[in-house]
Design an enzyme around this catalytic site. Structure first.
Site, PDB file in Angstrom:
ATOM      1  N   CYS A   7      45.977  37.463  28.866  1.00  0.00           N
ATOM      2  CA  CYS A   7      46.006  37.666  30.104  1.00  0.00           C
ATOM      3  C   CYS A   7      45.758  36.549  31.134  1.00  0.00           C
ATOM      4  O   CYS A   7      45.179  35.733  30.824  1.00  0.00           O
ATOM      5  CB  CYS A   7      45.154  38.958  30.567  1.00  0.00           C
ATOM      6  SG  CYS A   7      43.282  38.673  30.086  1.00  0.00           S
TER       7      CYS A   7
ATOM      8  N   CYS B 110      40.533  36.607  30.333  1.00  0.00           N
ATOM      9  CA  CYS B 110      41.671  36.180  31.034  1.00  0.00           C
ATOM     10  C   CYS B 110      41.776  34.655  31.413  1.00  0.00           C
ATOM     11  O   CYS B 110      40.252  34.208  31.935  1.00  0.00           O
ATOM     12  CB  CYS B 110      41.987  36.887  32.338  1.00  0.00           C
ATOM     13  SG  CYS B 110      42.168  38.663  31.875  1.00  0.00           S
TER      14      CYS B 110
END
Ligand code: C8R
Length: 249
Positions: A155, A74
């Site tokens: 993400c 992420c």
């Protein structure tokens, strides 16, 4: 007797000798811990060996993706279109972003050409169909499948470098536009930050009307930002580790 011995040893040698392609694959793979490279090689091969190189669908690589899955990273994932050299010039020097080429499958197959042939168990590296010669070709199907799997795990804040020196920095036929962007989902991805790479004679920038297609294609809930960044600034940040990743642009 000597002739027979030569023939026998040649056959044995031929059977045990790895092709240059397989050796490249395995040696690149072994730089990554935690993977069984022989298993990855077998999963890779089953996708195209003994097949017409124009009849390898994207799904043929599903077992390969399962054998070497992508891990979400992420806020660090970097996508690109028509900016490969700038992106990798930067990511090679700085540990700010992760591209597909930083993962096992992307790094193992980057720059390679391969295909099989009906009735043969060999991997060929010449005489393979080109990118646009037929739709379901060995190499193209791999990049589509791998890019889809990489985008599926995107993400947080996602970055994409696009090329301001071409007419259509967001080209609907590119893998970025056709495969990756449609897979960013709002429950995982917060923001897409486009870095428009600007060279001296740029013809596009963040105001490019084509980027409307990008914002419209984004899942509702994903915010969008775009920044025009001179290529020299990206290179400078690559060369200066004292500049924090977040201050590069
Ligand atoms: N991606 C796609 N293609 C890739 C690739 C990769 O990571 N790595 C390599 N070497 N290639 P382009 P695009 C090769 O037209 O279509 C992912 C393929 O052989 O400039 O928008 C990556 O995550 C293919 O011919 O860009 C990135 O975000 C070209 O490079 C997009 O997809 C594709 O280069 C880029 O795909």
């Amino acid at each position: 007797v000597i002739v027979v011995l030569i023939v026998i040893s040649a056959v044995v040698f031929g059977l045990t000798l790895k092709s240059a392609f397989e050796s490249t694959f395995l040696s690149r793979c072994e730089k990554f811990d935690q993977y069984d490279c022989k298993k990855v090689w077998d999963a890779f091969q089953q996708a195209y060996v003994n097949k017409d190189p124009c009849k390898v669908p994207v799904e043929a690589y599903d077992p390969l993706i399962a054998a070497a899955p992508f891990k979400p990273q992420c806020n660090r994932m970097m996508f690109w279109s028509k900016t490969k050299d700038v992106v990798h010039g930067f990511t090679e020097k700085r540990d700010c972003f992760v591209t597909l080429e930083d993962t096992l499958l992307g790094s193992v197959l980057d720059g390679l050409t391969w295909c099989g042939k009906e009735g043969s168990k060999d991997t060929n590296t010449t005489g393979c169909p080109g990118w646009s010669d037929c739709e379901n070709n060995t190499v193209r199907s791999f990049w589509i499948r791998a890019s889809a799997a990489f985008a599926d795990v995107a993400c947080g804040n996602v970055t994409a470098m696009l090329n301001g020196s071409i007419n259509t920095p967001f080209n609907p036929t590119s893998i970025f536009a056709s495969v990756e962007v449609p897979r960013f989902i709002a429950s995982r991805v917060k923001n897409l930050n486009v870095v428009m790479v600007i060279q001296k004679n740029n013809i596009s920038n963040c105001t490019d009307p084509y980027l409307k297609n990008l914002t419209q294609a984004l899942d509702k809930g994903i915010t969008y930002s775009c920044k025009d960044v001179p290529e020299s600034q990206i290179q400078e940040c690559g060369a200066k580790p004292e500049i924090a990743c977040g201050d590069c642009w």
